[in-house]
Design a protein around this motif. Structure first.
Motif, short mmCIF file in Angstrom:
data_model
loop_
_atom_site.label_atom_id
_atom_site.label_comp_id
_atom_site.label_asym_id
_atom_site.label_seq_id
_atom_site.Cartn_x
_atom_site.Cartn_y
_atom_site.Cartn_z
N PHE A 145 3.05 -4.82 6.23
CA PHE A 145 2.66 -5.90 5.33
C PHE A 145 3.29 -7.23 5.71
CE2 PHE A 145 2.78 -1.87 2.94
CZ PHE A 145 1.41 -1.67 2.88
N SER B 54 1.17 -8.64 8.33
CA SER B 54 -0.10 -9.14 7.79
C SER B 54 0.10 -10.52 7.18
CB SER B 54 -0.67 -8.16 6.75
OG SER B 54 0.13 -8.13 5.59
N LEU C 126 0.85 -1.19 0.00
CA LEU C 126 0.00 0.00 0.00
C LEU C 126 0.88 1.23 0.00
CD1 LEU C 126 -2.80 -0.76 2.59
CD2 LEU C 126 -3.14 -0.25 0.19
N PHE D 24 -6.98 4.99 0.69
CA PHE D 24 -7.43 3.73 1.28
C PHE D 24 -8.80 3.93 1.89
CE2 PHE D 24 -7.86 0.76 4.77
CZ PHE D 24 -7.46 -0.42 4.18
N ALA E 116 -6.09 -4.05 0.25
CA ALA E 116 -4.68 -3.84 0.57
C ALA E 116 -3.79 -3.93 -0.67
CB ALA E 116 -4.21 -4.86 1.60
N CYS E 117 -4.14 -4.81 -1.60
CA CYS E 117 -3.26 -5.01 -2.76
C CYS E 117 -3.54 -4.01 -3.87
CB CYS E 117 -3.38 -6.43 -3.28
SG CYS E 117 -4.90 -6.80 -4.14
N ASN F 290 -6.64 -5.88 9.11
CA ASN F 290 -7.01 -4.58 8.57
C ASN F 290 -6.12 -3.47 9.13
OD1 ASN F 290 -8.92 -3.09 6.86
ND2 ASN F 290 -9.57 -2.14 8.76
N CYS G 252 -2.72 -3.60 7.49
CA CYS G 252 -2.77 -3.05 6.13
C CYS G 252 -2.87 -1.53 6.14
CB CYS G 252 -3.94 -3.65 5.36
SG CYS G 252 -3.74 -5.40 4.95
N LYS G 253 -3.66 -1.00 7.07
CA LYS G 253 -3.81 0.46 7.15
C LYS G 253 -2.53 1.16 7.59
CE LYS G 253 -7.42 0.88 9.82
NZ LYS G 253 -8.50 1.57 10.57
#
Length: 535
Positions: free
Chosen positions: A231, A234, A6, A47, A259-260, A223, A226-227
């Protein structure tokens, strides 16, 4: 799994320097700026949590708000308790008197009905009223709260009063009553705050207690990772889910899709979709394809996005309740820049469903984004004749547009008309302040900004600080020092600015902190001060 990446863009810095300390919360919902988008620029899209993060909070309402399989449609009961509460759109007005009066009339209400009312109020983001019903349920009706009820109340306390009070509520729950659902609610609060360290510590505590974590807890952490751009963490979390045999659900896949999106790796998006469609335990619905469409839009794959929206529409048409699906479909076709499809979906929507306020809340900004003000005005007139509950957010869309375009007379006429049916919101006055600044009518801008500050809730986040700066500049140059201090005190009293920003504003205005502190900020500073000082 291919790693996802991201990218986050910093918000441009505003001047003067005290703006660095302004209490601003970055926008993380679908962008509805009311200016036409000429070209699609995927890198400028932010996002978004609106496509899947709302499902995470829904986990904490499912267990307690659907406790009864015998569904009574209380909203269709002409004299139901919900129909008495529903029109109270002003957040500052309590619904407790309505609840008490219901009982005083000799009527009854059971726990399941109250749970459903809470669910509906949360659905429309009326968190303060939902919290009042939750507290009344236990404090006045002496109904025992289930673990799910406690989790929901914690979430409501967080949304209304902030993280500190939510943590305090959690700490006061007896240890023997804290199950994974209660811990999960606090985890969600930390995730909303982006308090990564606290969320990780709580997750570890859940593991240490041996509580059986379900997919929802992993989704919350996934989540959050990702925010915050973690990564590698995650990927480790996904690996842990696989090792423990915890199934990924639609929310998990939605998070991975979102996310991707910034990696512009369409093969990874395709791969995730293939896993979704081949999972025999996953029931496909419109939502997953809406998320996929949003992801493809962000990476610039317009054709694939259109294909996903077509699939989503097919699922929407099979649903019993189609309103929410159509609402999201309108938004995504707007993001796609396809005005013709927005109108086609709207006409289809009208032909098969009664459109609620939520539909108009999607359609009006969509049309204004295309600069279709005539179409927006037609839709607004349809809404006015619909006899729906008067939601001031709906005229606000047109008022905001008029103000941004400098059409102040049209904005004033609409405001006068709307005030006959509802109460203007702080945002309404902010729009007028914006318009008056743009037209060079600074005295009116200052009065509108004072009105916004006076009527807003504590901690209100201004959409932009530019107008605030313009008003402060005018007051500094044209008013006496007491007027300047009063304006700054009102911002402090409503917690709109931090103490650091207060100091910067005082220095900017040539006022010493000691002189300013001679009068403490009180509720009295929130009163609108009549006529603005004259030049």
């Amino acid at each position: 799994m291919v790693p996802v990446v991201l990218t986050f863009q910093a918000t441009p810095t505003l001047q003067p320097s005290f703006i660095h300390h302004y209490n601003h919360t970055p926008t993380i919902t679908i962008n509805h700026h009311l200016l036409p988008s000429k070209t699609l620029n995927p890198s400028s899209l932010r996002f978004s949590r609106s496509l899947h993060f709302h499902k995470l909070s829904a986990y904490y309402s499912s267990s307690s708000t659907s406790a009864s399989s015998s569904h009574t449609d209380y909203k269709k009961d002409v004299d139901s308790l919900y129909r008495r509460i529903s029109p109270v759109g002003d957040w500052s007005e309590s619904v407790v008197p309505i609840l008490n009066h219901w009982i005083q009339e000799g009527r009854t209400v059971n726990k399941v009905q109250l749970q459903r009312i809470i669910r509906e109020l949360r659905r429309y983001k009326r968190y303060k009223h939902a919290l009042e019903v939750s507290e009344w349920m236990s404090d006045s009706m002496y109904l025992r709260l289930s673990l799910g009820d406690m989790a929901i109340r914690m979430d409501l306390i967080y949304k209304v009063h902030g993280i500190d009070q939510a943590v305090n509520y959690f700490n006061n729950i007896p240890e023997q009553k804290k199950d994974v659902e209660v811990y999960g609610a606090l985890l969600y609060c930390y995730a909303e705050e982006r308090s990564l360290e606290k969320a990780e510590d709580l997750m570890q505590e859940i593991r240490a207690l041996g509580l059986l974590m379900e997919t929802v807890s992993y989704n919350v952490m996934l989540n959050l990772y990702c925010k915050t751009g973690n990564f590698e963490k995650s990927k480790s979390l996904i690996h842990e889910m696989e090792e423990k045999g915890i199934k990924m659900d639609k929310v998990t896949y939605s998070i991975l899709l979102t996310a991707c999106s910034s990696s512009c790796d369409t093969k990874e998006i395709d791969s995730i979709l293939q896993k979704i469609e081949s999972d025999p335990e996953l029931v496909l619905d419109w939502n997953i394809y809406i998320t996929a469409a949003h992801t493809y839009i962000k990476v610039g794959c317009i054709d694939k996005a259109s294909e996903m929206l077509e699939k989503s529409e097919g699922f929407i048409l099979k649903c019993n309740k189609k309103n929410t699906g159509f609402d999201f479909l309108l938004t995504q076709y707007t993001n796609l820049g396809n005005k013709a499809e927005v109108w086609r979906v709207w006409e289809l929507y009208k032909s098969i469903e009664k459109i609620n306020n939520s539909g108009y809340i999607r359609m009006l900004p969509s049309l204004l984004k295309f600069d279709d003000v005539k179409g927006a005005e037609d839709v607004f007139r349809d809404w006015e004749s619909s006899q729906l509950t008067y939601d001031f957010r709906i005229p606000n869309f047109l008022i905001g547009y008029y103000c941004r375009k400098g059409l102040m007379e049209k904005a004033e006429v609409l405001l006068d008309r709307a005030k006959n049916n509802g109460k203007p919101q702080p945002q309404t006055w902010y729009y007028f302040a914006t318009g008056y600044v743009g037209c060079g009518q600074l005295p009116k801008a200052v009065e509108a900004m004072k009105r916004a500050i006076s009527e807003c809730r504590r901690g209100w986040k201004l959409p932009s600080t530019d107008i605030l700066i313009a008003c402060l500049e005018y007051i500094k140059n044209n008013c006496d020092v007491e007027e300047v201090k009063g304006f700054i005190r009102s911002l402090v009293a409503k917690e709109i600015i931090s103490t650091d920003t207060e100091k910067e504003m005082l220095n900017y205005s040539g006022i010493s902190k000691e002189d300013h502190d001679s009068k403490t900020s009180t509720e009295g500073d929130l009163i609108v001060l009549g006529e603005v000082c004259k030049t």
